[in-house]
Scaffold this motif. Structure first.
Motif, short mmCIF file in Angstrom:
data_model
loop_
_atom_site.label_atom_id
_atom_site.label_comp_id
_atom_site.label_asym_id
_atom_site.label_seq_id
_atom_site.Cartn_x
_atom_site.Cartn_y
_atom_site.Cartn_z
N GLY A 1 100.83 -60.91 32.77
CA GLY A 1 99.78 -60.76 31.77
C GLY A 1 98.76 -61.88 31.77
N THR A 2 98.53 -62.46 32.95
CA THR A 2 97.53 -63.52 33.05
C THR A 2 96.15 -62.92 33.29
OG1 THR A 2 97.89 -63.72 35.44
CG2 THR A 2 99.23 -65.14 34.01
N HIS A 3 95.14 -63.67 32.96
CA HIS A 3 93.75 -63.26 33.21
C HIS A 3 92.97 -64.51 33.58
CE1 HIS A 3 90.17 -60.81 33.01
NE2 HIS A 3 89.60 -61.77 32.30
N TRP A 4 92.17 -64.43 34.65
CA TRP A 4 91.39 -65.58 35.10
C TRP A 4 89.99 -65.09 35.39
CZ3 TRP A 4 93.61 -69.25 39.43
CH2 TRP A 4 92.96 -70.49 39.37
N LEU A 5 89.02 -65.61 34.69
CA LEU A 5 87.64 -65.17 34.85
C LEU A 5 87.14 -65.44 36.26
CD1 LEU A 5 86.03 -66.28 31.46
CD2 LEU A 5 87.02 -64.08 32.09
N THR A 6 86.25 -64.56 36.71
CA THR A 6 85.69 -64.66 38.06
C THR A 6 84.16 -64.72 37.99
OG1 THR A 6 85.56 -62.24 38.31
CG2 THR A 6 87.59 -63.32 39.07
N ASN A 7 83.59 -65.05 39.13
CA ASN A 7 82.14 -65.06 39.23
C ASN A 7 81.65 -63.73 39.83
OD1 ASN A 7 82.64 -65.24 41.99
ND2 ASN A 7 81.52 -67.14 42.29
N TYR A 8 80.41 -63.70 40.23
CA TYR A 8 79.75 -62.52 40.77
C TYR A 8 80.42 -62.02 42.06
CZ TYR A 8 77.95 -66.06 43.88
OH TYR A 8 77.88 -67.08 44.79
N LYS A 9 81.15 -62.91 42.78
CA LYS A 9 81.82 -62.53 44.02
C LYS A 9 83.27 -62.13 43.81
CE LYS A 9 81.67 -65.61 47.30
NZ LYS A 9 81.49 -66.80 48.15
N GLY A 10 83.73 -62.26 42.57
CA GLY A 10 85.13 -61.97 42.29
C GLY A 10 86.05 -63.15 42.56
N ILE A 11 85.48 -64.34 42.76
CA ILE A 11 86.26 -65.56 42.98
C ILE A 11 86.49 -66.21 41.61
CG2 ILE A 11 86.37 -67.81 44.14
CD1 ILE A 11 86.27 -65.50 46.11
N ASN A 12 87.73 -66.59 41.37
CA ASN A 12 88.05 -67.24 40.09
C ASN A 12 87.33 -68.57 39.97
OD1 ASN A 12 90.86 -65.89 41.18
ND2 ASN A 12 90.28 -65.33 39.11
N HIS A 13 86.96 -68.90 38.74
CA HIS A 13 86.18 -70.10 38.47
C HIS A 13 86.84 -71.36 39.01
CE1 HIS A 13 83.92 -68.05 34.93
NE2 HIS A 13 83.60 -67.54 36.11
N GLY A 14 88.13 -71.49 38.87
CA GLY A 14 88.83 -72.66 39.40
C GLY A 14 88.92 -73.80 38.41
N TRP A 15 87.85 -74.04 37.66
CA TRP A 15 87.85 -75.18 36.73
C TRP A 15 88.59 -74.86 35.43
CZ3 TRP A 15 83.12 -72.65 37.73
CH2 TRP A 15 82.66 -71.84 36.71
N GLY A 16 88.91 -73.64 35.21
CA GLY A 16 89.56 -73.25 33.96
C GLY A 16 89.37 -71.77 33.75
N ASP A 17 89.26 -71.40 32.51
CA ASP A 17 89.06 -69.99 32.15
C ASP A 17 90.24 -69.12 32.58
OD1 ASP A 17 86.61 -70.69 31.05
OD2 ASP A 17 85.51 -70.21 32.88
N LEU A 18 91.43 -69.74 32.65
CA LEU A 18 92.67 -69.05 32.96
C LEU A 18 93.40 -68.81 31.64
CD1 LEU A 18 95.00 -68.06 34.82
CD2 LEU A 18 95.72 -70.45 34.96
#
Length: 170
Positions: free
Chosen positions: A97-114
């Motif tokens: 049940g995790t969710h990690w925001l992505t950018n326009y390319k579908g790559i996760n932000h990496g810095w957070g937003d998990l």
């Protein structure tokens, strides 16, 4: 050029320890992060940021560093960071049940937003306290954890920064 020489000397460790040398940081409210998010090529944007110091020498909290780390995971494994984390960390820890925001390319932000449930954050914490083990199985290398939790930059007082972790030497 000097900029290209500095980029060529940039290491993963420099990105992890917030010592990339890019003109990017909290001092200006992470303006570089805000500006990067408005572009259609985040990697190009970051690599074209001015360098204010030689990589590895000066600490500056720069979320753009962690986006580059996410791109490195994607380009080397062909897995977006979230899928990589599910396979190698969340799955073994029975985190769902995790969710990690992505950018326009579908790559996760990496810095957070998990997004994780509190119980799942506790599982990660317990695994770290157990030197990378969960239910008797080594999930993360003990050597990696030791390195990542070691203060690489010390602020005034006891606080510092390791490999993507805030540290406290007390």
């Amino acid at each position: 050029t000097k900029h290209n020489q500095q980029l060529n000397s940039l290491t993963i460790k420099d990105l992890l320890t917030m010592r990339s040398g890019f003109k990017c940081g909290l001092e200006d409210g992470e303006k570089a992060l805000s500006d990067m998010r408005k572009t259609n090529d985040w990697v190009h944007f970051v690599f074209n940021l001015p360098m204010v110091s030689k990589p590895g020498t000066k600490w500056s909290y720069c979320s753009c560093n962690f986006y580059l780390l996410g791109e490195i995971i994607y380009r080397t494994t062909k897995m977006i960071p979230h899928e990589f984390a599910k396979k190698y960390l969340f799955g073994p820890l029975q985190i769902k049940g995790t969710h990690w925001l992505t950018n326009y390319k579908g790559i996760n932000h990496g810095w957070g937003d998990l997004l994780l449930h509190p119980i799942d954050m506790a599982k990660i914490g317990q695994m770290v306290l157990n030197k990378g083990k969960w239910k008797g199985k080594q999930i993360v290398s003990e050597q990696w954890l030791t390195k990542s939790l070691t203060t690489s930059f010390k602020f005034q007082g006891d606080k510092g920064y390791g490999y993507g972790w805030w540290t406290n030497d007390r």
